[in-house]
Structure formats: C-alpha cells, structure tokens
Design a protein around this motif. Sequence first.
Motif, short mmCIF file in Angstrom:
data_model
loop_
_atom_site.label_atom_id
_atom_site.label_comp_id
_atom_site.label_asym_id
_atom_site.label_seq_id
_atom_site.Cartn_x
_atom_site.Cartn_y
_atom_site.Cartn_z
N ARG A 239 -7.26 -4.94 2.56
CA ARG A 239 -7.72 -3.56 2.42
C ARG A 239 -8.50 -3.19 3.68
NH1 ARG A 239 -8.03 -1.40 -2.71
NH2 ARG A 239 -10.05 -0.47 -2.30
N VAL A 240 -7.98 -2.22 4.43
CA VAL A 240 -8.48 -1.93 5.78
C VAL A 240 -9.03 -0.51 5.85
CG1 VAL A 240 -7.85 -1.74 8.22
CG2 VAL A 240 -6.83 -3.53 6.80
N ILE A 297 -18.00 -0.49 3.11
CA ILE A 297 -17.27 -1.75 2.90
C ILE A 297 -17.40 -2.20 1.47
CG2 ILE A 297 -17.25 -4.19 3.49
CD1 ILE A 297 -18.05 -3.39 6.32
N ARG A 298 -18.64 -2.20 0.96
CA ARG A 298 -18.86 -2.65 -0.40
C ARG A 298 -18.30 -1.65 -1.41
NH1 ARG A 298 -24.93 -3.85 -1.91
NH2 ARG A 298 -24.58 -5.30 -0.16
N ASP A 303 -11.59 -5.42 3.21
CA ASP A 303 -11.50 -6.76 3.77
C ASP A 303 -11.60 -6.76 5.28
OD1 ASP A 303 -10.93 -8.07 1.23
OD2 ASP A 303 -8.96 -7.10 1.35
N SER A 304 -11.19 -5.65 5.90
CA SER A 304 -11.14 -5.58 7.36
C SER A 304 -11.52 -4.18 7.83
CB SER A 304 -9.74 -5.93 7.88
OG SER A 304 -9.31 -7.18 7.42
N ILE A 305 -12.08 -4.13 9.04
CA ILE A 305 -12.37 -2.87 9.72
C ILE A 305 -11.54 -2.85 10.99
CG2 ILE A 305 -14.12 -1.41 10.76
CD1 ILE A 305 -14.45 -1.76 7.77
N GLY A 327 -22.35 -11.16 8.34
CA GLY A 327 -22.65 -11.61 6.98
C GLY A 327 -21.94 -10.84 5.90
N ALA A 328 -21.16 -9.82 6.26
CA ALA A 328 -20.47 -9.01 5.25
C ALA A 328 -19.17 -9.65 4.78
CB ALA A 328 -20.18 -7.61 5.79
N GLY A 329 -18.68 -10.66 5.51
CA GLY A 329 -17.45 -11.34 5.11
C GLY A 329 -16.20 -10.53 5.33
N VAL A 330 -16.21 -9.64 6.33
CA VAL A 330 -15.03 -8.83 6.63
C VAL A 330 -14.58 -9.11 8.06
CG1 VAL A 330 -15.69 -7.00 5.03
CG2 VAL A 330 -16.39 -6.86 7.41
#
Length: 565
Positions: A239-240, A297-298, A303-305, A327-330
């Motif tokens: 999910r981008v 993001i949240r 999942d990605s930017i 630290g966001a995991g993306v």
Amino acid sequence: MASPEFFTAPTGAEQERARVHDGSPSEERDSSVERRAPDASTASDHRDAQLERQTHGSNDLSPDTRSLDRTLRRPADTAGESTSRERATEVVAPPVPPRVPGLAAWSRRYTTSVAVWDVAVGMLAVLIAVPLSNIPFDQHKMVALVLGAGAAWPVAIAISRGYERNSIGVGDDELRAVMRAVVFAVAVGAFPAAITHSLGVVATSVIAVPVAGFGSMVVRFVARRALHRRQRAGRNVRRVIVVGSAYAALDLTTVLTREQNAGIQVIGVCVPHADVARARDAGLAVIGDLDQVPDLIRSYGADSIAVTGSDATRHNYLRELSWALEGAGVELLVHPGLVEVAGPRMHIRPYVGLPLLHVEQPHFTGWRRFVKRATDLILTGLGLLVISPVLAGLAVAVKLQDGGPVIFRQTRVGLDGSTFTMFKFRSMHTDAEARLAELRAANPTMGTMFKMEDDPRVTRVGRFLRRFSLDELPQLFNVLAGSMSLVGPRPPLQSEVDGYEDHARRRLLVTPGLTGLWQVSGRSLLSWEETVRLDLRYVENWTLTLDLLILWKTFFAVVARRGAF
C-alpha cells in the motif's frame, strides 16, 4: 477510493463541533487560509498542538465532522526562499484502514514458506546426487549429509540476500540470489572437502548444488505465480502513498499501477497545497499535504512512501521526511526521474559530501557481446541436437497440410539496420502476403505491427504451431548464423522500421532475438507502445543474467499460451 474534497468551507455547526473537539477558539478555525511568517511563537503553538493531539491519541480526524485541521507547509521552490506556513480547514474522506495483512506480515509468511521449501530442496538434492556420484556412504554419514544440506542450502541463499523483503515478487533479485548461492555453496563446500581429501563429498556437492539451485528456482517461480494471483485479487500488495507535485505524482502513479504483477496499490497522493486542484482534475485521490505524510501512514495503513523527483520534494524535504519516517516500519522509495534504467546501471557515489546517482552508459559492444554470442552458440547447438526429431516431424506435418513449402522466408531488419532472411515454419496459406494489404485496410487500428487473433490466412496446422510458438524453431539456424540471438527484440519488417519514431529505432542497437521481454510479458496481447517500451528496457539494461531469466520465463510463457496467435 473516492477523491476527497479539499479546502471546502465547513458549516457553522461543523465549526462549532470542531471548536469543542479541539478546545480552540472558533476564530482560529475560519475557512479562509491565513498566511503567516514562521516566527518562534507560531512554531511553539504548532509543537504544543502536536503534543496535545498525541496525548489524546488523535489523528486530527474528527469522527463526527470529518474535518482535518493541519498546519500545512509547502517546501520552498528555491534554495533561498523561506518556507511559508498555511492554516486551512479541510474536509476529506475518512482513512480506509487496511483489511488485509500489511507488507511486513504477508512478506514474512512468504519468505518463511520459501525457506522451508529450500530446506526440503537441499535435502532432496543430496538424495539425488549420492546415487549419481557412485560413491557409497554409510548410513550415519548419509544422514549427516542430508541434514547438513537441508541446513546449509537456505543459509547460502540467505547470505546471498535471497530472502530480502524488498525483492519479493518484483524483478529478478530472487533468482539472482539463488545463482549467487550456487556459486557460493560450490566454493565453500568443495574447498575444505578437497583439503581433507573427502572426494565423495566434493563429487556430491558438484552434483547436488546445481540440482538444489534449479529446485529453488522452481520453488520461487511457483511461489511468485501464486503471489501474483493473490495480488491481482487485491491481496498481499504494497500500500503506497505517492508524494510530489501534481503532474509528477500522476506520472509515478501511472507507472506504479501499470503492471498488475508489481503488487502495488496506490492508496492516495500527497501534493502541495497549490497543486490540489490540478491533482484532483487529473483524477488522483488526494489525501493530504506534503507535511501530513508521516501522520497519514498510520491512518491509511501505508507500507511504502514513493517520492517523486519534482521541485516540491527538493532541498530539505526528502531528508526531513526520512527522519520523520524513522521507526515507522515503512519503505521510502525515491523516483530518480530516469525511465527504463535498471539497477545494474545505477550506483550511488558520494561527491563533495553529496550522494549522486551515477548512471552507466549502456554497453552494446566489447566482451559482453562476445559472451552473449558464445552463450547463443552453446545453447543453440545443444538445443538443435535435442529437438532435431521434433523439427523433422513438424516439417512433415507442414508439407502434408497443402503441399506447399515447409519453410517461410522473410526479409527482416537486424542489428544496426542491416537486413537478413528469417526462417519460420510456414503457418499460413501460400497467398498470405498478397492478402495482407486487404486485411490491413479492414483493420486500421492494428498499428505498426500487424497481428490478428483470428487471422483467416493461418492454416489448421499453423494454428497448432503458433499456439505453442513451434513455428519459430527454425530461427535457431538464424541464431547459429549470427543474424539473430536467442534473446532480444523481435526482428521487424522494413515497412515497420520506416514508421519508427526516433526512440523506437534504439531497438536496432542490439541483435534481434528469438524471444524477449515482449514474448514473456503477453506477446500479441500487448499494444505497440507496450512492445516498444519492453524492447527498449531490454536494450538499455541487457545483462547475461537477464537473458537467462527471459529464457527461463519463455518456457512457461509458451506452455501458458498467453498471447500466442
């Protein structure tokens, strides 16, 4: 997802509810946009508001008004321009939380299942290799070899970066990792065994490792096909959120969503405040401003930017965004603005403290062409020895169809515009060329490369040959002669070349091929523009590994018969 409405003035009741919700005076929530110079008090108020929102666990989305209040910032367009601050009231569609597992969850399951199969492949490879090596092992040593192979083979692939999350289902990195693991395992396994004079282990390793490599490639092919089926159904996707100016975001979104097998779902774009109207007019789902990306993001389960290379994201914006995403995991993906240039030609190199992208020139001559030619001769020679009975049987079938010639000869354009005679099993009636002009007139939308799914000129035997691409087999003799290669763009007709645009002529910089990216990506189902794009991708990024990968995919493309007519 429906495009949200941006910067629409709320009603008086909505303003009052928003005031009660955020505890701020109603005058500060006026619908007009107020420009302020970024002074210390403004920055302090902004930080306090952010702290208050974090304390109350709010994402700035009021559940009853759906109003999103945010301090918006647009990065400066020039290095010397100061950044302006804007406060606006926005009415947006609520975030759509993901109903499927995120990238981290489904990629973990994917790599775990592949690794388990790699364990089984490693053990099976030893069981196959031991009888072939004709070296007896006692029961205890045999058990040790099998268990050791089951543990060592996935470790070799892991060292070769074969379980990286960012390579799952995209590109050829997974297969490259298996090839590197084969070389690594042979070297690491054979060297100590040779020192200790364990010739049985050496012989077993030399046989077992290639078998394991082939098996792991099959595992990845099957796993990838299953993954692509799920991704086409909207599951197991990345999910981008696309970030950049309106037109740059449109271009990147088009590229990311062009191939269904890429497994990318663009859930929205973030553009500068001034570009919102243009982005919405272009059909983009605008979900926020550039400064809202970390918070969105949240809310949207991204999942990605993916950041474009536009002016809006230059200077300090990308660096600040990367800090905010820590630290966001993306994943942070940056589009360099280069089209159809693959990774092997791009390298990041530091110059005067700046990470600059170095793009190598494509190579069309030298030792690479020699290696390609040597590979063509070896594989083609062996292939003709194996399939010679098949060629003889097909020739008899074509001759018995209507008594006409077996081989169809046609002049095609090859390397650097030179012409040659291409061979094929005849799959059409003898008057096919005379009827071509009539069919073109009846089908004006066919474009430069004429292909019909129900071509009336094709014979009954010819339809069978075309269904499995068997009519192309005589071109192996073209490969031996050097006028064609096993892999490359399809050789065009002179009439097609005469209609080429300048960029399409780059297809002639390499030797035409029996198969290529076009053949393994849909063949006749693709448009002319897609065909040219894939051929140019091959021309610009040719490697021996890419050739081997295309040959591997060609077998499955022929069996699937997709686009063959």
